[in-house]
Scaffold this active site. Structure first.
Site, mmCIF file in Angstrom:
data_model
loop_
_atom_site.group_PDB
_atom_site.id
_atom_site.type_symbol
_atom_site.label_atom_id
_atom_site.label_comp_id
_atom_site.label_asym_id
_atom_site.label_seq_id
_atom_site.Cartn_x
_atom_site.Cartn_y
_atom_site.Cartn_z
ATOM 1 N N CYS A 32 0.756 -1.072 -0.086
ATOM 2 C CA CYS A 32 -0.087 0.149 -0.011
ATOM 3 C C CYS A 32 0.924 1.342 0.036
ATOM 4 C CB CYS A 32 -0.914 0.054 1.031
ATOM 5 S SG CYS A 32 -2.578 1.212 0.896
ATOM 6 N N HIS A 37 -3.325 -5.728 1.003
ATOM 7 C CA HIS A 37 -2.648 -5.993 2.195
ATOM 8 C C HIS A 37 -2.630 -7.515 2.495
ATOM 9 C CE1 HIS A 37 -2.443 -1.755 4.129
ATOM 10 N NE2 HIS A 37 -3.294 -1.819 2.934
ATOM 11 N N GLU A 64 -0.879 -8.802 4.830
ATOM 12 C CA GLU A 64 -0.468 -8.829 6.467
ATOM 13 C C GLU A 64 -1.679 -9.007 7.095
ATOM 14 O OE1 GLU A 64 -0.711 -4.557 5.893
ATOM 15 O OE2 GLU A 64 -0.611 -6.406 4.674
#
Length: 224
Positions: free
Chosen positions: A87, A195, A197
């Site tokens: 990002c 994302h 994560e």
């Protein structure tokens, strides 16, 4: 050998804790790196996480690229260190010249926050070697300036050299050629807007599909 993955924190970073948790989840040691550090503390790989570094003043990632820690990252990339920009981290890598193109305001000029499907296009990177080509991943997307743009020559080069790493199924931000992530020529540096994560376990995210990136980095580090 215990792999050490550094996670950078800038003023305004939001997702460093999540990135560090993902690194620990795959068995790596997560090492905190502050924006003013001029030392990578002996890490084997680096994650530049999402957020709004330095408030996104001037332009997203424009100030972060000038930080002492990014000077160290640029030098480490020349030595082959794996680096993942997520990002805002993707924006920083583009601003730093480590990846081509730029990220601009989404089509429609709205902030997008939703889960999206990606397709893995390239498995020849330090961050995607665990995947099979054409694998579909469900991960979160949250950005206002996530539209990937580049010249036609650059886009052709990325496609021709197999450097498009991820494409969107449903291209909701207007990224050219549905691009969600790209890599450097040697595959060691990857930038992506969604994302991974936030997708490391189904209890807290849309899936655990993001784990593959961190396991891939672990493989890359341990093999070197």
């Amino acid at each position: 050998m215990n792999a050490r993955i550094g996670v950078i924190t800038f003023p305004g970073t939001l997702d460093d804790v999540d990135a560090a948790r993902a690194a620990r989840h795959v068995g790596a040691e997560a090492v905190s790196l502050w924006h003013a550090d001029a030392d990578l503390k002996g890490v084997d790989a680096v994650v530049v996480p999402g957020g709004f570094s330095y408030g996104d003043y001037l332009r997203a990632g424009a100030i972060a690229r000038l930080s002492p820690i990014m000077t160290e990252v640029v030098d480490a990339v020349q030595r082959g260190m794996p680096v993942l920009g997520i990002c805002n981290g993707f924006q920083v890598l583009c601003e730093a010249g480590l990846l081509p193109g730029a990220l601009i305001r989404n089509v429609g000029l709205h902030f997008i926050c939703r889960d999206v499907w990606l397709r893995v296009i390239s498995t020849s990177t330090a961050w995607t070697s665990r995947f099979e080509p054409e694998t579909d991943l469900l991960v979160s997307l949250k950005s206002g300036e996530g539209r990937y743009v580049a010249s036609e020559n650059v886009l052709d080069e990325l496609d021709g050299e197999g450097r498009v790493v991820f494409r969107y199924h449903d291209n909701i931000n207007g990224s050219l050629r549905d691009i969600a992530g790209i890599s450097s020529a040697n595959g060691r540096v990857v930038g992506m807007m969604p994302h991974p994560e936030h997708a490391i376990e189904v209890l807290t995210g849309p899936s655990d599909d993001g784990l593959g990136l961190f396991y891939s980095a672990l493989d890359s580090v341990l093999a070197s």
